[in-house]
Design a protein around this motif. Sequence first.
Motif, PDB file in Angstrom:
ATOM      1  N   UNK A 153       0.831  -1.213   0.000  1.00  0.00           N
ATOM      2  CA  UNK A 153       0.000   0.000   0.000  1.00  0.00           C
ATOM      3  C   UNK A 153       0.866   1.264   0.000  1.00  0.00           C
ATOM      4  N   UNK A 154       0.446   2.256  -0.792  1.00  0.00           N
ATOM      5  CA  UNK A 154       1.201   3.509  -0.916  1.00  0.00           C
ATOM      6  C   UNK A 154       0.249   4.690  -0.771  1.00  0.00           C
ATOM      7  N   UNK A 155       0.624   5.642   0.085  1.00  0.00           N
ATOM      8  CA  UNK A 155      -0.085   6.923   0.156  1.00  0.00           C
ATOM      9  C   UNK A 155       0.840   7.963  -0.468  1.00  0.00           C
ATOM     10  N   UNK A 156       0.375   8.599  -1.532  1.00  0.00           N
ATOM     11  CA  UNK A 156       1.146   9.647  -2.210  1.00  0.00           C
ATOM     12  C   UNK A 156       0.818  10.988  -1.547  1.00  0.00           C
ATOM     13  N   UNK A 157       1.785  11.922  -1.576  1.00  0.00           N
ATOM     14  CA  UNK A 157       1.484  13.282  -1.125  1.00  0.00           C
ATOM     15  C   UNK A 157       2.291  14.272  -1.943  1.00  0.00           C
ATOM     16  N   UNK A 158       1.743  15.471  -2.081  1.00  0.00           N
ATOM     17  CA  UNK A 158       2.414  16.485  -2.892  1.00  0.00           C
ATOM     18  C   UNK A 158       1.934  17.875  -2.530  1.00  0.00           C
ATOM     19  N   UNK A 159       2.840  18.845  -2.700  1.00  0.00           N
ATOM     20  CA  UNK A 159       2.482  20.248  -2.513  1.00  0.00           C
ATOM     21  C   UNK A 159       1.805  20.802  -3.762  1.00  0.00           C
ATOM     22  N   UNK A 160       2.029  20.134  -4.901  1.00  0.00           N
ATOM     23  CA  UNK A 160       1.382  20.536  -6.157  1.00  0.00           C
ATOM     24  C   UNK A 160       0.136  19.683  -6.323  1.00  0.00           C
ATOM     25  N   UNK A 161      -1.013  20.291  -6.043  1.00  0.00           N
ATOM     26  CA  UNK A 161      -2.261  19.527  -6.067  1.00  0.00           C
ATOM     27  C   UNK A 161      -3.052  19.887  -7.313  1.00  0.00           C
ATOM     28  N   UNK A 162      -3.184  18.919  -8.191  1.00  0.00           N
ATOM     29  CA  UNK A 162      -3.990  19.139  -9.386  1.00  0.00           C
ATOM     30  C   UNK A 162      -5.413  18.700  -9.087  1.00  0.00           C
ATOM     31  N   UNK A 163      -6.326  19.102  -9.962  1.00  0.00           N
ATOM     32  CA  UNK A 163      -7.751  18.920  -9.698  1.00  0.00           C
ATOM     33  C   UNK A 163      -8.135  17.484  -9.373  1.00  0.00           C
ATOM     34  N   UNK A 164      -7.643  16.531 -10.147  1.00  0.00           N
ATOM     35  CA  UNK A 164      -8.045  15.134  -9.931  1.00  0.00           C
ATOM     36  C   UNK A 164      -6.903  14.303  -9.349  1.00  0.00           C
ATOM     37  N   UNK A 165      -6.097  14.914  -8.459  1.00  0.00           N
ATOM     38  CA  UNK A 165      -4.903  14.239  -7.931  1.00  0.00           C
ATOM     39  C   UNK A 165      -5.238  12.924  -7.235  1.00  0.00           C
ATOM     40  N   UNK A 166      -6.269  12.922  -6.393  1.00  0.00           N
ATOM     41  CA  UNK A 166      -6.623  11.702  -5.645  1.00  0.00           C
ATOM     42  C   UNK A 166      -7.078  10.594  -6.594  1.00  0.00           C
ATOM     43  N   UNK A 167      -7.905  10.955  -7.568  1.00  0.00           N
ATOM     44  CA  UNK A 167      -8.367   9.969  -8.538  1.00  0.00           C
ATOM     45  C   UNK A 167      -7.230   9.451  -9.392  1.00  0.00           C
ATOM     46  N   UNK A 168      -6.330  10.355  -9.778  1.00  0.00           N
ATOM     47  CA  UNK A 168      -5.164   9.979 -10.589  1.00  0.00           C
ATOM     48  C   UNK A 168      -4.271   9.017  -9.804  1.00  0.00           C
TER      49      UNK A 168
END
Length: 197
Positions: A153-168
């Motif tokens: 399992x991987x949880x991604x995180x980023x300071x650059x948040x695009x509109x569909x980041x979670x879905x992507x």
Amino acid sequence: MATFARVNISARRAPTSEPDWLTLGQAAKFLGVAQSTIRKWSDQGRVPAFYTPGGHRRYRRRDLETFLDRSGPGGRTEGPLVLVVDDDARLREFVRVNLEMEGYSVREASGAEDALKAIEDTAPELVLLDVVMPGVDGWQMLQRMQERHGSIPVIMFSGKIEENAAGDARQRGASGFLGKPFDPQQLIERAKQLVPA
């Protein structure tokens, strides 16, 4: 003698000349965390805090030592292993401390290459992975991990948040996505959902 009172508990007295009592700043340095972190832990009841008549927090050294023994870096090592991958050392430490206090064992990596070596060495039960890193980015690392190690399992995180980041992130095989800056409690809750400590 100054009077110290623990929140919701009867007043206690302690001599201020005793070097056993630490200020908020000294206690934070002793534990290796930010003052805001120990303040929050005190409010949550994780670290016993005493208050001067002026409202300043004081910490007993032996309480801090007990806290470290119970849940610090040298404490619980049997918890689920989490790998934190981010090129920001301060953020890695922040995440590590919060996870260790919840009973997780934590390894850190500053980039994808180090992280992949760490996974070869000992496969973690969860990976927390920054998207934006120099060299190999988080998405490329996620793909390499999937090819070599299957479904950690991987949880991604980023300071650059695009509109569909979670879905992507889900489409690419990640278990979750958080935008930076994030509340550590939010990260811990996500980690617990995937891998209970």
